[in-house]
Design a protein around this motif. Structure first.
Motif, PDB file in Angstrom:
ATOM      1  N   MET B  24       0.841  -1.193   0.000  1.00 33.85           N
ATOM      2  CA  MET B  24       0.000   0.000   0.000  1.00 33.85           C
ATOM      3  C   MET B  24       0.873   1.238   0.000  1.00 33.85           C
ATOM      4  O   MET B  24       1.980   1.231   0.526  1.00 33.85           O
ATOM      5  N   ASP B  25       0.350   2.302  -0.584  1.00 33.22           N
ATOM      6  CA  ASP B  25       0.944   3.614  -0.392  1.00 33.22           C
ATOM      7  C   ASP B  25      -0.168   4.647  -0.326  1.00 33.22           C
ATOM      8  O   ASP B  25      -1.352   4.289  -0.399  1.00 33.22           O
ATOM      9  N   PHE B  26       0.199   5.902  -0.147  1.00 37.36           N
ATOM     10  CA  PHE B  26      -0.770   6.977   0.085  1.00 37.36           C
ATOM     11  C   PHE B  26      -0.385   8.168  -0.772  1.00 37.36           C
ATOM     12  O   PHE B  26       0.750   8.630  -0.714  1.00 37.36           O
ATOM     13  N   VAL B  27      -1.331   8.658  -1.577  1.00 40.76           N
ATOM     14  CA  VAL B  27      -1.046   9.819  -2.427  1.00 40.76           C
ATOM     15  C   VAL B  27      -1.956  10.978  -1.992  1.00 40.76           C
ATOM     16  O   VAL B  27      -3.096  10.762  -1.577  1.00 40.76           O
ATOM     17  N   PRO B  28      -1.436  12.217  -2.091  1.00 38.07           N
ATOM     18  CA  PRO B  28      -2.261  13.378  -1.720  1.00 38.07           C
ATOM     19  C   PRO B  28      -3.472  13.469  -2.638  1.00 38.07           C
ATOM     20  O   PRO B  28      -3.385  13.208  -3.840  1.00 38.07           O
ATOM     21  N   VAL B  29      -4.614  13.808  -2.060  1.00 38.67           N
ATOM     22  CA  VAL B  29      -5.832  13.956  -2.849  1.00 38.67           C
ATOM     23  C   VAL B  29      -5.819  15.292  -3.586  1.00 38.67           C
ATOM     24  O   VAL B  29      -6.310  15.414  -4.701  1.00 38.67           O
ATOM     25  N   HIS B 114      -3.956  17.086   6.078  1.00 38.80           N
ATOM     26  CA  HIS B 114      -3.945  16.950   4.622  1.00 38.80           C
ATOM     27  C   HIS B 114      -4.778  15.725   4.263  1.00 38.80           C
ATOM     28  O   HIS B 114      -4.909  14.808   5.065  1.00 38.80           O
ATOM     29  N   ARG B 115      -5.310  15.716   3.041  1.00 31.16           N
ATOM     30  CA  ARG B 115      -6.175  14.618   2.593  1.00 31.16           C
ATOM     31  C   ARG B 115      -5.363  13.586   1.819  1.00 31.16           C
ATOM     32  O   ARG B 115      -4.526  13.952   0.986  1.00 31.16           O
ATOM     33  N   TYR B 116      -5.630  12.313   2.051  1.00 31.27           N
ATOM     34  CA  TYR B 116      -4.885  11.251   1.382  1.00 31.27           C
ATOM     35  C   TYR B 116      -5.800  10.188   0.787  1.00 31.27           C
ATOM     36  O   TYR B 116      -6.892   9.939   1.301  1.00 31.27           O
ATOM     37  N   GLN B 117      -5.291   9.589  -0.269  1.00 34.40           N
ATOM     38  CA  GLN B 117      -5.950   8.474  -0.928  1.00 34.40           C
ATOM     39  C   GLN B 117      -5.077   7.226  -0.775  1.00 34.40           C
ATOM     40  O   GLN B 117      -3.990   7.172  -1.341  1.00 34.40           O
ATOM     41  N   PRO B 118      -5.528   6.253   0.004  1.00 37.50           N
ATOM     42  CA  PRO B 118      -4.781   4.984   0.069  1.00 37.50           C
ATOM     43  C   PRO B 118      -4.841   4.264  -1.277  1.00 37.50           C
ATOM     44  O   PRO B 118      -5.859   4.325  -1.969  1.00 37.50           O
ATOM     45  N   ARG B 119      -3.744   3.612  -1.630  1.00 40.47           N
ATOM     46  CA  ARG B 119      -3.716   2.791  -2.847  1.00 40.47           C
ATOM     47  C   ARG B 119      -3.223   1.398  -2.497  1.00 40.47           C
ATOM     48  O   ARG B 119      -2.353   1.228  -1.626  1.00 40.47           O
TER      49      ARG B 119
END
Lengths: 181, 181
Positions: B24-29, B114-119
């Motif tokens: 998994m990783d996390f990218v800024p929304v 900050h907002r994040y989107q898990p992938r």
DNA sequence: CCCTTTTCACCTAGGTGGTAAGAT
DNA sequence: ATCTTACCACCTAGGTGAAAAGGG
């Protein structure tokens, strides 16, 4: 319960890029059952219930109990690359022993008051798809006779109790002196 | 600390015999920093120090803080066979988040507010020895937009606090009612 | 004022020997 | 008698939110 002391090995000579399984099993040393010498367990009058154990030898008490085929304990990191196994000491500290013949936790089943020889096996995971044919040449077994022991349900020697209290962190609650001793 | 709720997936369609890595990783929304609406944190007079949170929305508070390249969290069972991954729900409950830019525990570093989107990424472990050449076709990424969240250092919504107290076993000490509610 | 950090009591989860009761 | 079992207080190890203190 966990075996103590823990069986630990340092491994050399593996192919760093190949996969290996590491496992242990236990074979009977002889066909005998053992018992404590009479009179060596001395009840200390006060406080009641305390025992002092002096016995450093075992008496033969007859023929061994029947045993089912021995179980095997795979090191939980198996399979792993040779490089991984070789880069530090491999410790079998998760290995657990039981005398419960009906155990369904996958623990190693031993008969109490019987002598056992731990064995250590290294299995090369052969990538060839007909690997079953090479099973005989793809493993190697190591036996260290100094690791033989008698299985017990309670400590039979006070010095072993003290050794474990001094060196096992989970028994810290029973320490009354410096663990360095 | 651990991410809560835990990201969990049920996987279908793998080759049961092939090896896969799950990560998994996390990218800024977006490129924004957020803040709470003013005045929505009400101090309850007695007992002192208690807060009640009502906020269900966020205000934009400016441009996002700079961020280093995102870290990746490998599921600790990786690599494993497709059959192993598919036979039960895969849970990323060991994944930990931190706001410490100097973290050396390998945790996922996020900016608070900050907002994040898990992938979620599935990587096929290609047994061919020129596998690097096929890297592009050997992984697949899954994004579930409903898992987006705002990172925080403290709870900003009392209902989230209560949800976690009710459903996380480690917070059992703060329960005062039935977890079924 | 809003947010972050630190500390702490309270949990989960599980490995110790002691102890007393049970089994043979 | 000797050996086994079941239970327990006491540990290790680590995941919680509350609370208070700190920062800008």
């Amino acid at each position: 319960r966990r075996m103590f002391p823990t069986f630990q090995v340092k491994i050399f000579g593996m192919d760093p890029m190949a996969d290996y399984m590491l496992l242990m099993d236990f074979v009977p040393v002889d066909d005998k059952r053992y018992r404590q010498p009479p009179g060596l367990r001395l009840r200390v009058p006060s406080p009641p219930g305390r025992y002092a154990f002096h016995s450093s030898s075992w008496l033969v008490a007859g023929k061994a109990d029947p045993a089912t085929p021995g179980r095997v304990h795979y090191h939980p990191d198996s399979p792993a690359k040779g490089a991984q196994w070789m880069k530090q000491i491999v410790s079998f500290d998760k290995l657990k022993l039981t005398n419960n013949l009906l155990d369904d936790n996958g623990h190693i089943i031993l008969n109490s008051m019987h002598r056992y020889q731990p064995r250590f096996h290294v299995v090369y995971v052969d990538p060839r798809k007909d690997s079953e044919k090479y099973a005989e040449e793809n493993f190697k077994t190591f036996v260290f006779e100094e690791t033989r022991f008698t299985a017990v349900t309670a400590y039979q020697n006070h010095r072993i109790t003290q050794l474990k209290i001094a060196s096992n962190p989970f028994a810290k609650g029973f320490r009354d002196c410096d663990p360095e001793d």
